[in-house]
Design a protein around this motif. Sequence first.
Motif, short mmCIF file in Angstrom:
data_model
loop_
_atom_site.label_atom_id
_atom_site.label_comp_id
_atom_site.label_asym_id
_atom_site.label_seq_id
_atom_site.Cartn_x
_atom_site.Cartn_y
_atom_site.Cartn_z
N SER A 1 0.81 -1.20 0.00
CA SER A 1 0.00 0.00 0.00
C SER A 1 0.85 1.26 0.00
N ALA A 2 0.22 2.34 -0.45
CA ALA A 2 0.91 3.63 -0.45
C ALA A 2 1.18 4.11 0.97
N VAL A 3 0.32 3.71 1.91
CA VAL A 3 0.54 4.11 3.30
C VAL A 3 1.83 3.50 3.83
N ASP A 4 2.05 2.21 3.57
CA ASP A 4 3.29 1.57 4.01
C ASP A 4 4.50 2.21 3.35
N ARG A 5 4.37 2.51 2.07
CA ARG A 5 5.50 3.03 1.32
C ARG A 5 5.85 4.46 1.73
N LEU A 6 4.86 5.26 2.04
CA LEU A 6 5.09 6.68 2.32
C LEU A 6 5.22 6.98 3.80
N PHE A 7 4.48 6.23 4.65
CA PHE A 7 4.44 6.55 6.07
C PHE A 7 4.90 5.41 6.98
N GLY A 8 5.17 4.24 6.41
CA GLY A 8 5.53 3.09 7.24
C GLY A 8 6.86 3.26 7.95
N LEU A 9 6.83 3.16 9.25
CA LEU A 9 8.02 3.32 10.09
C LEU A 9 8.32 1.97 10.74
N LYS A 10 9.46 1.38 10.41
CA LYS A 10 9.79 0.06 10.93
C LYS A 10 10.60 0.18 12.22
N LEU A 11 10.13 -0.52 13.24
CA LEU A 11 10.77 -0.51 14.55
C LEU A 11 11.32 -1.89 14.87
N HIS A 12 12.47 -1.91 15.55
CA HIS A 12 13.05 -3.15 16.05
C HIS A 12 13.08 -3.05 17.58
N PRO B 1 9.55 8.20 3.84
CA PRO B 1 9.74 9.52 3.24
C PRO B 1 9.07 10.63 4.04
N TYR B 2 7.93 10.31 4.67
CA TYR B 2 7.20 11.29 5.47
C TYR B 2 7.01 10.72 6.87
N LEU B 3 7.54 11.44 7.85
CA LEU B 3 7.48 10.98 9.23
C LEU B 3 6.35 11.71 9.96
N THR B 4 5.44 10.94 10.52
CA THR B 4 4.32 11.50 11.29
C THR B 4 4.60 11.33 12.77
N VAL B 5 4.57 12.43 13.51
CA VAL B 5 4.81 12.39 14.95
C VAL B 5 3.50 12.73 15.66
N GLN B 6 3.12 11.88 16.59
CA GLN B 6 1.87 12.06 17.33
C GLN B 6 2.17 12.46 18.77
N LEU B 7 1.62 13.60 19.19
CA LEU B 7 1.69 14.00 20.58
C LEU B 7 0.56 13.28 21.33
N VAL C 1 4.82 0.67 12.12
CA VAL C 1 3.85 1.63 12.66
C VAL C 1 3.81 2.82 11.70
N TYR C 2 2.83 3.68 11.89
CA TYR C 2 2.66 4.82 10.99
C TYR C 2 2.82 6.16 11.68
N THR C 3 3.05 6.11 12.98
CA THR C 3 3.31 7.34 13.73
C THR C 3 4.41 7.09 14.74
N LEU C 4 5.27 8.07 14.91
CA LEU C 4 6.26 8.05 15.97
C LEU C 4 5.67 8.81 17.14
N LYS C 5 5.41 8.11 18.22
CA LYS C 5 4.68 8.71 19.33
C LYS C 5 5.60 9.54 20.23
N CYS C 6 5.00 10.58 20.78
CA CYS C 6 5.66 11.43 21.76
C CYS C 6 4.82 11.41 23.02
N ASN C 7 5.24 10.64 24.01
CA ASN C 7 4.51 10.58 25.27
C ASN C 7 4.78 11.85 26.08
N ILE C 8 3.78 12.30 26.79
CA ILE C 8 3.88 13.54 27.55
C ILE C 8 3.73 13.24 29.03
N SER C 9 4.70 13.67 29.80
CA SER C 9 4.66 13.55 31.26
C SER C 9 5.08 14.88 31.87
N VAL C 10 5.16 14.93 33.18
CA VAL C 10 5.55 16.17 33.86
C VAL C 10 7.00 16.53 33.58
N ASP C 11 7.79 15.56 33.12
CA ASP C 11 9.21 15.82 32.85
C ASP C 11 9.48 16.12 31.39
#
Length: 212
Positions: free
Chosen positions: A30-41, A109-115, A59-69
Amino acid sequence: MFFYCVPLTQWWPAAGITVTFALQDANGKSAVDRLFGLKLHTKLKCEETGEEFEEDSTVYTLKCNISVDVNYLHQGVALALVEDREKNSAQADRLVLFKGSAKIAELPPYLTVQLVRFFYKVDVRQKAKILRKVTFPMEFDVYDYCTPELQKQLAAPRLALKDYQDKVALERRSAKHLKAEDGPKPAPVLDAGSSSSAAAAAAGDVDMKDAD
């Protein structure tokens, strides 16, 4: 580079499913895998039994967890890549805790970061939103979150980019220095006597000697 903020938890699932089935190449990828697919080990280890576990995932998003720090984007991303997971142990024959972290094995090619701003509050049994401010840069470098293999692949392009940026910076400094040297020069300062003589000479007048 452009940043655009959208409610990702609402938009991405519907858009991703639609594009996945609508756009596929000859190999069925799919185009989603090709353009946004982020492989993690991911590497996990159980301290209790010594067992180790590794897995690869997309995965399709690189997550940014939010804490007090967490004040900056890179802090939240590093926090999200740390993973603790309960798994069945073949040695203990029960659930045990595995600890570890994930690394980026392949970049899209395109990295999506999720807060990650929403979490579930058990006491009130509903979702709550984290309103903490998280600062992000205009250029986000993920080199430190990559596997050693991917870092080797990125070494040469990163060096080429640094050389280019250094060259551009040097050219700008040189141009600024030349502009300062070629700037307007101050007019000469003349005293009162010399200024009147200079004005007369400029008008074509000459001094006459006294008649005999």
